[in-house]
Design an enzyme around this catalytic site. Structure first.
Site, mmCIF file in Angstrom:
data_model
loop_
_atom_site.group_PDB
_atom_site.id
_atom_site.type_symbol
_atom_site.label_atom_id
_atom_site.label_comp_id
_atom_site.label_asym_id
_atom_site.label_seq_id
_atom_site.Cartn_x
_atom_site.Cartn_y
_atom_site.Cartn_z
ATOM 1 C CE1 TYR A 152 -11.036 -21.216 5.359
ATOM 2 C CE2 TYR A 152 -11.467 -20.005 7.725
ATOM 3 C CZ TYR A 152 -10.484 -20.815 6.886
ATOM 4 O OH TYR A 152 -9.458 -20.981 7.328
ATOM 5 C CG LEU B 4 -4.737 -16.779 4.615
ATOM 6 C CD1 LEU B 4 -5.652 -17.212 3.448
ATOM 7 C CD2 LEU B 4 -5.272 -16.823 5.945
HETATM 8 N N1 PDD Z 1 -7.024 -19.057 10.140
HETATM 9 N N2 PDD Z 1 -2.341 -19.206 7.820
HETATM 10 C C1 PDD Z 1 -3.453 -20.001 7.468
HETATM 11 C C2 PDD Z 1 -3.251 -21.462 6.863
HETATM 12 C C3 PDD Z 1 -4.630 -19.595 8.333
HETATM 13 O O1 PDD Z 1 -5.556 -20.616 8.010
HETATM 14 C C4 PDD Z 1 -4.932 -18.400 9.044
HETATM 15 C C5 PDD Z 1 -6.153 -17.955 9.653
HETATM 16 C C6 PDD Z 1 -3.855 -17.558 8.983
HETATM 17 C C7 PDD Z 1 -3.746 -16.194 9.797
HETATM 18 O O2 PDD Z 1 -4.680 -15.388 9.112
HETATM 19 P P1 PDD Z 1 -5.255 -14.377 10.148
HETATM 20 O O3 PDD Z 1 -4.297 -13.406 10.674
HETATM 21 O O4 PDD Z 1 -6.314 -13.431 8.951
HETATM 22 O O5 PDD Z 1 -6.306 -15.000 10.954
HETATM 23 C C8 PDD Z 1 -2.746 -18.046 8.394
HETATM 24 C C9 PDD Z 1 -8.225 -19.084 10.610
HETATM 25 C C10 PDD Z 1 -8.536 -18.104 11.695
HETATM 26 C C11 PDD Z 1 -9.068 -20.430 10.694
HETATM 27 O O6 PDD Z 1 -8.913 -20.986 9.946
HETATM 28 O O7 PDD Z 1 -9.826 -20.392 11.734
#
Ligand code: PDD
Length: 292
Positions: free
Chosen positions: A32, A204
């Site tokens: 996703y 991530l």
């Molecule tokens: N989550 N770490 C984890 C485990 C995450 O699920 C996310 C993002 C991030 C931050 O990544 P980014 O800056 O690309 O949003 C770090 C998304 C937003 C979610 O699961 O809704």
């Protein structure tokens, strides 16, 4: 009723039908992506699509991401979000519907591509200024969390544990290292140096993290990418998280112990300002007006 996208069609959400044999539903066999939009303008859309493409490739799901930019833009319009201050698109791609097997379907199946758009709310400036708290929770995730798969059960359980402990969020801990949040990357300031976990298979690779690293470097803030030990947290001057819907989110308490003087720190505030300025620049660029 919101308009969603499913396998080539835009339709009201209650008309979107996904097979109970879908491997996303049965096996969490999918990836996703969540992309932020500000007043209808996407922020870092290319980086989000690249991460999605890399995830699909690693999962060996044969589904191009071409066309998904248009899908997202249209979802924003179809749902009247072009002037929403903060909105997002969610895209989920699974290996498709096939009789349940622990290996890939033998006969080729089409991937399932589902997407929706919705508004989200920033915390008010007053709420943000108070800062947020976390509870440490064991990181029980698998060894490839750098791939943004839909297997989020350990994240869900960790976040729920944190809420039940009275905190705003979870801080995932493995082998004494404060790895990241349940849905955000984790940062600390130690002796004036900004520290965050390196991009390994244990975090991530957040898009917001990447933007904040660039902003810090351009602003002359010293940065070190290394694991943060839980034992060090008591010595942190500042802690904060970054993520698509969290942006730069200050953390002022860990397991009931205040961070530093218990207030939002100056580097956190500075990076939040720089991040918001970056968002404004992206909005102006999208509107075709010169960026100051
Ligand atoms: N989550 N770490 C984890 C485990 C995450 O699920 C996310 C993002 C991030 C931050 O990544 P980014 O800056 O690309 O949003 C770090 C998304 C937003 C979610 O699961 O809704």
């Amino acid at each position: 009723m919101s308009i969603v996208y499913l396998n080539g069609q835009f339709l009201p959400k209650d008309e979107a039908k996904i097979s109970p044999d879908d491997r996303g539903f049965l096996l969490a066999d999918g990836v996703y992506e969540v992309t932020p939009f500000y007043e209808g303008a996407p922020f870092c859309l290319d980086r989000h699509l690249t991460r999605l493409e890399q995830g699909l490739s690693w999962m060996r799901i044969q589904q191009p991401v071409d066309g998904l930019e248009d899908v997202q833009r249209r979802l924003i319009l179809e749902n009247g979000l072009e002037s929403a201050a903060t909105s997002l698109t969610y895209i989920q791609i699974t290996r498709g519907a096939a009789p349940r097997t622990h290996y890939f379907p033998v006969d080729p199946v089409e991937a399932t591509v589902y997407a929706y758009a919705k508004a989200w709310d920033r915390p008010s400036p007053e709420r943000w200024s108070k800062g947020f708290t976390v509870a440490t929770v064991p990181d029980q995730r698998w060894s490839r969390v750098d791939v943004k798969t839909i297997c989020l059960l350990p994240n869900v359980l960790a976040f729920q544990d944190a809420i039940e402990a009275g905190a705003d969020d979870a801080l995932l801990v493995r082998d004494g290292v404060a790895i990241e949040g349940a849905h955000m990357n984790f940062w600390g300031v130690f002796d004036g140096v900004l520290v965050t976990h390196p991009t390994t298979n244990q975090i991530l690779p957040g898009i917001t993290r990447g933007v904040v690293l660039d902003l810090a470097a351009a602003d002359g803030i010293p940065v070190e990418q290394r694991p943060i030990q839980v034992e060090e947290l008591g010595a942190a001057e500042e802690l904060f998280f970054t993520g698509t819907t969290g942006e730069v989110r200050p953390c002022v308490g860990v397991d009931g112990t205040p961070v530093g003087d218990g207030r939002v720190g100056t580097i956190t505030k500075r990076l939040s300002q720089l991040f918001r300025a970056e968002v404004e620049a992206a909005k102006e660029a999208a509107a075709g007006t010169p960026v100051a």
